[in-house]
Design an enzyme around this catalytic site. Structure first.
Site, PDB file in Angstrom:
ATOM      1  N   LEU A  39       9.511  75.894  51.380  1.00  0.00           N
ATOM      2  CA  LEU A  39       8.531  76.378  50.390  1.00  0.00           C
ATOM      3  C   LEU A  39       9.028  76.093  48.978  1.00  0.00           C
ATOM      4  O   LEU A  39       9.248  76.998  48.177  1.00  0.00           O
ATOM      5  CB  LEU A  39       8.198  77.863  50.585  1.00  0.00           C
ATOM      6  N   ALA A  86       9.435  66.733  55.733  1.00  0.00           N
ATOM      7  CA  ALA A  86       9.981  67.414  54.543  1.00  0.00           C
ATOM      8  C   ALA A  86      10.645  66.418  53.606  1.00  0.00           C
ATOM      9  O   ALA A  86      11.495  65.637  54.020  1.00  0.00           O
ATOM     10  CB  ALA A  86      10.977  68.482  54.973  1.00  0.00           C
ATOM     11  N   GLU A  88      11.130  65.594  49.007  1.00  0.00           N
ATOM     12  CA  GLU A  88      10.596  65.579  47.649  1.00  0.00           C
ATOM     13  C   GLU A  88       9.765  64.308  47.596  1.00  0.00           C
ATOM     14  O   GLU A  88      10.263  63.218  47.912  1.00  0.00           O
ATOM     15  CB  GLU A  88      11.730  65.547  46.629  1.00  0.00           C
ATOM     16  N   THR A 137       7.513  55.944  53.943  1.00  0.00           N
ATOM     17  CA  THR A 137       6.532  55.432  52.982  1.00  0.00           C
ATOM     18  C   THR A 137       6.598  53.914  52.860  1.00  0.00           C
ATOM     19  O   THR A 137       7.646  53.308  53.105  1.00  0.00           O
ATOM     20  CB  THR A 137       6.815  56.076  51.604  1.00  0.00           C
ATOM     21  N   ASP A 138       5.499  53.329  52.395  1.00  0.00           N
ATOM     22  CA  ASP A 138       5.498  51.882  52.132  1.00  0.00           C
ATOM     23  C   ASP A 138       6.297  51.542  50.872  1.00  0.00           C
ATOM     24  O   ASP A 138       6.614  50.376  50.630  1.00  0.00           O
ATOM     25  CB  ASP A 138       4.058  51.351  52.012  1.00  0.00           C
ATOM     26  N   GLU A 139       6.639  52.578  50.070  1.00  0.00           N
ATOM     27  CA  GLU A 139       7.342  52.297  48.810  1.00  0.00           C
ATOM     28  C   GLU A 139       8.740  51.735  49.037  1.00  0.00           C
ATOM     29  O   GLU A 139       9.335  51.176  48.123  1.00  0.00           O
ATOM     30  CB  GLU A 139       7.401  53.560  47.933  1.00  0.00           C
ATOM     31  N   TYR A 162      12.810  58.040  44.094  1.00  0.00           N
ATOM     32  CA  TYR A 162      12.109  58.514  45.297  1.00  0.00           C
ATOM     33  C   TYR A 162      12.187  57.478  46.408  1.00  0.00           C
ATOM     34  O   TYR A 162      12.626  57.773  47.532  1.00  0.00           O
ATOM     35  CB  TYR A 162      10.642  58.832  44.971  1.00  0.00           C
ATOM     36  N   SER A 163      11.760  56.241  46.114  1.00  0.00           N
ATOM     37  CA  SER A 163      11.698  55.254  47.201  1.00  0.00           C
ATOM     38  C   SER A 163      13.097  54.871  47.676  1.00  0.00           C
ATOM     39  O   SER A 163      13.296  54.598  48.868  1.00  0.00           O
ATOM     40  CB  SER A 163      10.873  54.030  46.801  1.00  0.00           C
ATOM     41  N   LYS A 166      14.080  57.532  50.114  1.00  0.00           N
ATOM     42  CA  LYS A 166      13.367  57.382  51.389  1.00  0.00           C
ATOM     43  C   LYS A 166      13.937  56.171  52.151  1.00  0.00           C
ATOM     44  O   LYS A 166      14.101  56.211  53.369  1.00  0.00           O
ATOM     45  CB  LYS A 166      11.865  57.202  51.168  1.00  0.00           C
TER      46      LYS A 166
HETATM   47  P1  NAD Z   1       4.539  67.264  49.846  1.00  0.00           P
HETATM   48  O1  NAD Z   1       5.387  67.159  48.628  1.00  0.00           O
HETATM   49  O2  NAD Z   1       3.115  67.664  49.730  1.00  0.00           O
HETATM   50  O3  NAD Z   1       5.218  68.273  50.886  1.00  0.00           O
HETATM   51  C1  NAD Z   1       6.586  68.302  51.128  1.00  0.00           C
HETATM   52  C2  NAD Z   1       6.908  69.566  51.918  1.00  0.00           C
HETATM   53  O4  NAD Z   1       8.313  69.555  52.231  1.00  0.00           O
HETATM   54  C3  NAD Z   1       6.643  70.864  51.153  1.00  0.00           C
HETATM   55  O5  NAD Z   1       5.998  71.791  51.996  1.00  0.00           O
HETATM   56  C4  NAD Z   1       8.032  71.358  50.777  1.00  0.00           C
HETATM   57  O6  NAD Z   1       8.128  72.775  50.666  1.00  0.00           O
HETATM   58  C5  NAD Z   1       8.864  70.824  51.941  1.00  0.00           C
HETATM   59  N1  NAD Z   1      10.280  70.653  51.585  1.00  0.00           N
HETATM   60  C6  NAD Z   1      10.775  70.020  50.493  1.00  0.00           C
HETATM   61  N2  NAD Z   1      12.133  70.086  50.502  1.00  0.00           N
HETATM   62  C7  NAD Z   1      12.472  70.739  51.642  1.00  0.00           C
HETATM   63  C8  NAD Z   1      13.721  71.102  52.221  1.00  0.00           C
HETATM   64  N3  NAD Z   1      14.880  70.808  51.619  1.00  0.00           N
HETATM   65  N4  NAD Z   1      13.739  71.761  53.394  1.00  0.00           N
HETATM   66  C9  NAD Z   1      12.556  72.075  54.011  1.00  0.00           C
HETATM   67  N5  NAD Z   1      11.357  71.777  53.496  1.00  0.00           N
HETATM   68  C10 NAD Z   1      11.312  71.116  52.326  1.00  0.00           C
HETATM   69  O7  NAD Z   1       4.665  65.850  50.567  1.00  0.00           O
HETATM   70  P2  NAD Z   1       3.571  65.006  51.355  1.00  0.00           P
HETATM   71  O8  NAD Z   1       2.776  64.228  50.396  1.00  0.00           O
HETATM   72  O9  NAD Z   1       2.913  65.892  52.345  1.00  0.00           O
HETATM   73  O10 NAD Z   1       4.540  63.966  52.114  1.00  0.00           O
HETATM   74  C11 NAD Z   1       5.119  64.301  53.375  1.00  0.00           C
HETATM   75  C12 NAD Z   1       5.995  63.158  53.845  1.00  0.00           C
HETATM   76  O11 NAD Z   1       5.207  61.989  53.972  1.00  0.00           O
HETATM   77  C13 NAD Z   1       7.125  62.810  52.887  1.00  0.00           C
HETATM   78  O12 NAD Z   1       8.264  62.516  53.659  1.00  0.00           O
HETATM   79  C14 NAD Z   1       6.633  61.576  52.151  1.00  0.00           C
HETATM   80  O13 NAD Z   1       7.703  60.764  51.774  1.00  0.00           O
HETATM   81  C15 NAD Z   1       5.797  60.925  53.229  1.00  0.00           C
HETATM   82  N6  NAD Z   1       4.671  60.096  52.727  1.00  0.00           N
HETATM   83  C16 NAD Z   1       3.776  60.616  51.842  1.00  0.00           C
HETATM   84  C17 NAD Z   1       2.683  59.839  51.433  1.00  0.00           C
HETATM   85  C18 NAD Z   1       1.661  60.367  50.461  1.00  0.00           C
HETATM   86  O14 NAD Z   1       0.809  59.603  50.024  1.00  0.00           O
HETATM   87  N7  NAD Z   1       1.674  61.648  50.110  1.00  0.00           N
HETATM   88  C19 NAD Z   1       2.536  58.540  51.935  1.00  0.00           C
HETATM   89  C20 NAD Z   1       3.493  58.042  52.840  1.00  0.00           C
HETATM   90  C21 NAD Z   1       4.547  58.841  53.236  1.00  0.00           C
HETATM   91  O1  DAU Z   2       2.662  54.741  48.766  1.00  0.00           O
HETATM   92  C1  DAU Z   2       2.984  55.961  49.354  1.00  0.00           C
HETATM   93  C2  DAU Z   2       3.399  56.952  48.284  1.00  0.00           C
HETATM   94  O2  DAU Z   2       2.207  57.340  47.610  1.00  0.00           O
HETATM   95  C3  DAU Z   2       4.122  58.167  48.846  1.00  0.00           C
HETATM   96  O3  DAU Z   2       5.316  57.764  49.440  1.00  0.00           O
HETATM   97  C4  DAU Z   2       4.400  59.191  47.742  1.00  0.00           C
HETATM   98  O4  DAU Z   2       4.983  60.365  48.294  1.00  0.00           O
HETATM   99  C5  DAU Z   2       3.072  59.545  47.077  1.00  0.00           C
HETATM  100  O5  DAU Z   2       3.303  60.427  46.002  1.00  0.00           O
HETATM  101  C6  DAU Z   2       2.376  58.280  46.575  1.00  0.00           C
HETATM  102  O6  DAU Z   2       3.112  57.683  45.483  1.00  0.00           O
HETATM  103  P1  DAU Z   2       2.389  57.084  44.188  1.00  0.00           P
HETATM  104  O7  DAU Z   2       3.350  57.079  43.073  1.00  0.00           O
HETATM  105  O8  DAU Z   2       1.693  55.819  44.526  1.00  0.00           O
HETATM  106  O9  DAU Z   2       1.249  58.226  43.984  1.00  0.00           O
HETATM  107  P2  DAU Z   2       0.703  58.938  42.656  1.00  0.00           P
HETATM  108  O10 DAU Z   2      -0.493  59.734  43.071  1.00  0.00           O
HETATM  109  O11 DAU Z   2       1.783  59.643  41.900  1.00  0.00           O
HETATM  110  O12 DAU Z   2       0.213  57.715  41.785  1.00  0.00           O
HETATM  111  C7  DAU Z   2      -0.762  56.801  42.262  1.00  0.00           C
HETATM  112  C8  DAU Z   2      -0.947  55.733  41.211  1.00  0.00           C
HETATM  113  O13 DAU Z   2      -1.609  56.315  40.068  1.00  0.00           O
HETATM  114  C9  DAU Z   2       0.353  55.156  40.682  1.00  0.00           C
HETATM  115  O14 DAU Z   2       0.160  53.777  40.422  1.00  0.00           O
HETATM  116  C10 DAU Z   2       0.602  55.902  39.386  1.00  0.00           C
HETATM  117  C11 DAU Z   2      -0.793  56.203  38.885  1.00  0.00           C
HETATM  118  N1  DAU Z   2      -0.969  57.471  38.149  1.00  0.00           N
HETATM  119  C12 DAU Z   2      -0.495  58.612  38.691  1.00  0.00           C
HETATM  120  C13 DAU Z   2      -0.657  59.820  38.044  1.00  0.00           C
HETATM  121  C14 DAU Z   2      -0.095  61.104  38.634  1.00  0.00           C
HETATM  122  C15 DAU Z   2      -1.686  57.467  36.949  1.00  0.00           C
HETATM  123  O15 DAU Z   2      -2.140  56.422  36.471  1.00  0.00           O
HETATM  124  N2  DAU Z   2      -1.855  58.675  36.319  1.00  0.00           N
HETATM  125  C16 DAU Z   2      -1.363  59.848  36.808  1.00  0.00           C
HETATM  126  O16 DAU Z   2      -1.538  60.919  36.150  1.00  0.00           O
END
Ligand code: NAD
Ligand code: DAU
Length: 363
Positions: A39, A86, A88, A137-139, A162-163, A166
């Site tokens: 959380l 889980a 960041e 992630t694809d990043e 971040y990437s 990961k």
């Molecule tokens: P999010 O930030 O919404 O959720 C992360 C969750 O992990 C939260 O509930 C947080 O409390 C928990 N957490 C963080 N640190 C922790 C710790 N030390 N121990 C236990 N719990 C912890 O993330 P999301 O967008 O749901 O992404 C989930 C996963 O999917 C991540 O691994 C992310 O890299 C991957 N991913 C996300 C996207 C995207 O577009 N959001 C795309 C591809 C992959």
């Molecule tokens: O590709 C998968 C990834 O997608 C995941 O691994 C990450 O956890 C997830 O956060 C996401 O990463 P991005 O950086 O692509 O997502 P974000 O929503 O932060 O940004 C999407 C695009 O929009 C990026 O090119 C940055 C841009 N952006 C983002 C924000 C927050 C803006 O232009 N303005 C903004 O305020």
């Protein structure tokens, strides 16, 4: 699936984890789900409102870096499946404060792997077919030029803290497969959107600001490209990989849906105008678009080749962007209380209300 899965879902109170638990709860009522979540600011118990504690579901507040606690959970619950969300997850936060990304994403993944190894490989204690599914992630593949797609064999080239964190965790997962024979799979997915996404990410941020007539920050020239996937499709893909994936493999997951950021923002503006009318000033919401300083090291383009998962597992995205973005906008408009709770911080009180008097926090 013949064997009962006892699934440790990490990060189940986050955006994708919560959508995934909702899918499992509905689809596999015979499975037991243990949701381990620290959380952090991104974890919200309200994302799981309606999922009842009981035989099939248990929430544990805890940190994936806490090895002792994880060892207890593996033993107590006889975990045979880990679905590891889980992390960041926000790139901008990794630029201003990378430390938590290194700790959670790298050390946390290592801690889970070590416990799975000790439990499943050393003590051979898992009933059923053990599986450690790492959600990535694809990043990790870096940034594309104008053409080309990321495949499962694209060389890793992460560019943000971040990437890089990961990518590091992906390498550890692969190392545990090759070195210790830990039964692992990895999924690398593109950008998700949909219900319960924290309003710091592009789509929910623009939606929230657009609703309230605030500036819509677009980084750089707005022409960076992301491949958007509706979160439910991602969760379906993970379930399909659990069912039919091959140990030791990784699978790319994508929406086949590349969009420039500026076009995404314009679509949200126009849909809000259509649903809610123009702003009180009679201006269209596109007038709120504000170009701001670019993200440091901003990756230009991501695009996924998802043929492997389609051909080997039979998964394909079902929700088009046109449909998914409307569903997402409707969800946010219908769940304003959820949004306000996140924005004013009151969502954090929910833990105390739900569990304060009932469960110890970690050790
Ligand atoms: P999010 O930030 O919404 O959720 C992360 C969750 O992990 C939260 O509930 C947080 O409390 C928990 N957490 C963080 N640190 C922790 C710790 N030390 N121990 C236990 N719990 C912890 O993330 P999301 O967008 O749901 O992404 C989930 C996963 O999917 C991540 O691994 C992310 O890299 C991957 N991913 C996300 C996207 C995207 O577009 N959001 C795309 C591809 C992959
Ligand atoms: O590709 C998968 C990834 O997608 C995941 O691994 C990450 O956890 C997830 O956060 C996401 O990463 P991005 O950086 O692509 O997502 P974000 O929503 O932060 O940004 C999407 C695009 O929009 C990026 O090119 C940055 C841009 N952006 C983002 C924000 C927050 C803006 O232009 N303005 C903004 O305020």
């Amino acid at each position: 699936m013949k064997n009962k899965r006892i699934v440790l879902v990490t990060g189940g109170c986050g955006f994708i984890g919560a959508n995934f638990i909702r899918l499992l709860n509905h689809r596999y009522p015979q499975w037991r789900i243990i949701n381990l979540d620290k959380l952090t600011y991104a974890g919200n118990l309200q994302n799981l409102a309606g999922i009842e504690e009981g035989e099939n579901y248990r929430f544990i507040r805890g940190d994936i870096c806490d090895s002792e606690r994880i060892a207890e959970i593996f033993t107590e619950e006889k975990i045979n499946t880990v679905v590891h969300f889980a992390a960041e997850s926000h790139v901008d936060r990794s630029i201003t404060g990378p430390a938590d990304f290194i700790t959670t994403n790298i050390i946390g993944t290592f801690t889970l792997l070590e416990n799975a190894r000790k439990s499943w490989v050393e003590r051979n204690s898992a009933d059923g077919n053990p599986l450690f599914l790492h959600v990535s992630t694809d990043e990790v593949y870096g940034s594309l030029g104008e053409t080309g797609l990321f495949t499962e064999t694209t060389a890793y080239d992460p560019r943000s803290p971040y990437s890089a964190s990961k990518a590091s965790s992906d390498h550890l997962v692969n190392a545990y497969y090759h070195t210790y024979g830990l039964p692992v799979m990895i999924t690398n997915c593109s950008n998700n959107y949909g219900p319960y996404q924290f309003p710091e990410k592009l789509i929910p941020l623009v939606l929230h600001n657009g609703l309230h007539g605030r500036e819509l920050p677009v980084y750089g020239d707005g022409k960076n490209i992301r491949d958007w996937l509706y979160v439910e499709d991602h969760c379906e893909a993970i379930a399909a990989v659990i069912e039919n994936g091959k140990i030791g493999n990784c699978y790319n997951i994508g929406g086949n849906n590349e969009k420039k950021n500026i076009n995404v923002v314009e679509i949200i503006c126009d849909t809000l105008d259509e649903k809610l009318g123009l702003l009180p000033s009679k201006a269209a919401r596109r007038s709120l678009i504000t170009y701001v300083t670019d993200r440091l090291g901003h990756d230009r383009r991501y695009a996924i080749d998802a043929r492997k998962i389609a051909e080997q597992i039979g998964w394909q995205p079902r929700i088009s962007f046109e449909k998914g973005i409307r569903m997402t906008i409707d969800w946010y408009l219908d769940h304003q209380q959820w949004v306000e709770g996140v924005v004013d911080g009151s969502y954090r009180e929910y833990y105390q209300e739900m569990y304060g008097n009932r469960q110890k926090i970690g050790k």
